[in-house]
Design an enzyme around this catalytic site. Structure first.
Site, mmCIF file in Angstrom:
data_model
loop_
_atom_site.group_PDB
_atom_site.id
_atom_site.type_symbol
_atom_site.label_atom_id
_atom_site.label_comp_id
_atom_site.label_asym_id
_atom_site.label_seq_id
_atom_site.Cartn_x
_atom_site.Cartn_y
_atom_site.Cartn_z
ATOM 1 N N PHE A 1 17.128 -20.364 8.918
ATOM 2 C CA PHE A 1 16.358 -20.809 7.762
ATOM 3 C C PHE A 1 16.096 -22.301 7.893
ATOM 4 O O PHE A 1 16.536 -22.936 8.841
ATOM 5 C CB PHE A 1 17.131 -20.513 6.464
ATOM 6 C CG PHE A 1 18.449 -21.235 6.381
ATOM 7 C CD1 PHE A 1 18.553 -22.441 5.715
ATOM 8 C CD2 PHE A 1 19.585 -20.726 6.991
ATOM 9 C CE1 PHE A 1 19.760 -23.127 5.646
ATOM 10 C CE2 PHE A 1 20.803 -21.390 6.927
ATOM 11 C CZ PHE A 1 20.889 -22.602 6.249
ATOM 12 N N ARG B 1 27.490 -27.489 10.654
ATOM 13 C CA ARG B 1 28.425 -26.921 9.670
ATOM 14 C C ARG B 1 29.677 -26.401 10.362
ATOM 15 O O ARG B 1 30.789 -26.597 9.873
ATOM 16 C CB ARG B 1 27.761 -25.804 8.869
ATOM 17 C CG ARG B 1 26.836 -26.300 7.807
ATOM 18 C CD ARG B 1 26.427 -25.184 6.848
ATOM 19 N NE ARG B 1 25.479 -25.724 5.904
ATOM 20 C CZ ARG B 1 24.160 -25.719 6.079
ATOM 21 N NH1 ARG B 1 23.646 -25.182 7.158
ATOM 22 N NH2 ARG B 1 23.363 -26.239 5.173
ATOM 23 N N TYR C 1 14.959 -25.765 8.806
ATOM 24 C CA TYR C 1 14.342 -26.366 9.982
ATOM 25 C C TYR C 1 14.748 -25.681 11.292
ATOM 26 O O TYR C 1 14.368 -26.126 12.371
ATOM 27 C CB TYR C 1 14.686 -27.861 10.039
ATOM 28 C CG TYR C 1 14.136 -28.630 8.864
ATOM 29 C CD1 TYR C 1 12.816 -29.066 8.852
ATOM 30 C CD2 TYR C 1 14.928 -28.892 7.761
ATOM 31 C CE1 TYR C 1 12.302 -29.753 7.769
ATOM 32 C CE2 TYR C 1 14.422 -29.584 6.665
ATOM 33 C CZ TYR C 1 13.111 -30.009 6.674
ATOM 34 O OH TYR C 1 12.597 -30.688 5.595
ATOM 35 N N ASP C 2 15.502 -24.587 11.201
ATOM 36 C CA ASP C 2 15.975 -23.883 12.402
ATOM 37 C C ASP C 2 14.857 -23.551 13.386
ATOM 38 O O ASP C 2 15.051 -23.695 14.600
ATOM 39 C CB ASP C 2 16.727 -22.605 12.029
ATOM 40 C CG ASP C 2 18.102 -22.863 11.428
ATOM 41 O OD1 ASP C 2 18.500 -24.040 11.312
ATOM 42 O OD2 ASP C 2 18.777 -21.880 11.069
ATOM 43 N N ASP D 1 26.910 -31.082 1.908
ATOM 44 C CA ASP D 1 25.498 -31.427 1.850
ATOM 45 C C ASP D 1 25.078 -31.640 3.295
ATOM 46 O O ASP D 1 25.861 -32.130 4.114
ATOM 47 C CB ASP D 1 25.241 -32.678 1.012
ATOM 48 C CG ASP D 1 23.769 -32.809 0.628
ATOM 49 O OD1 ASP D 1 23.105 -31.773 0.413
ATOM 50 O OD2 ASP D 1 23.268 -33.939 0.537
ATOM 51 N N SER D 2 23.879 -31.219 3.593
ATOM 52 C CA SER D 2 23.443 -31.308 4.980
ATOM 53 C C SER D 2 21.937 -31.387 5.054
ATOM 54 O O SER D 2 21.236 -31.117 4.079
ATOM 55 C CB SER D 2 23.948 -30.098 5.769
ATOM 56 O OG SER D 2 23.430 -28.908 5.210
#
Length: 178
Positions: free
Chosen positions: A134, A163, A136-137, A51-52
């Site tokens: 994708f 990650r 908030y990048d 989860d991130s």
């Protein structure tokens, strides 16, 4: 098979019927553990889940565990980014500190687990930039590289991201398995 490890990797697609997991934990760890435990108990095999999300210091850690649905039920990446940028309107560059955080959990049948965390420090920019990535990048700026995560090619992002850090720690732990 991971070459030389005796470990065979499978995806959820290899197990039709796995129950959907509601991410209702109060932390990245709780959500990752719940996902890994659910899959492990269903399959009888070790399972890996993460989860991130994005944590912004001046927003007391928001969006945090709500990153994917921050702008509401019909959230999209664009709406989530717009909400964050709106909330940071008037906030100086120095105060826009943030981090992407990932918690990765390997759950082993019989209630044993290991957790690994990665954190990617940066700042939230003033406008979206870049097309790679994708979430908030486009608004997350790696201040060391001077680019948003959406401006970084995959080979760099896959080396420095939250990650990547968590998976590196997981990979190192594999040498400790019996």
């Amino acid at each position: 098979m991971l070459e030389g490890s005796g470990i065979e990797l499978k995806s959820l697609l290899d197990y039709p019927g796995i129950p959907e997991v509601v991410e209702d934990g109060s932390s990245f760890f709780e959500n990752a553990l719940k996902k890994a435990k659910t899959v492990s108990e269903y399959t009888g095999e070790a399972a890996l889940a993460d989860d991130s999300g994005l944590e912004i210091d001046c927003l007391q850690g928001r969006p945090g565990i709500y990153s994917a649905r921050y702008s509401g039920e019909d959230a999209t990446d664009e709406k989530n980014n717009a909400k964050v940028l709106s909330e940071l309107d008037g906030v100086s560059w120095e105060e826009r500190t943030a981090a992407f955080r990932c918690v990765l959990v390997m759950y082993i049948p019989g209630s044993d687990y290991k957790a690994f965390e990665g954190k990617w420090q940066g700042r939230v920019g003033f406008e979206p930039r870049g097309t790679m990535g994708f979430g908030y990048d486009p608004i997350f700026v790696d201040t060391t590289l001077g680019k948003t995560a959406a401006e970084l090619p995959p080979e760099i992002k896959n080396r420095v991201s939250h990650r990547a850090q968590a998976f590196r720690k997981f990979k190192e732990s594999l040498t400790e398995l019996p």
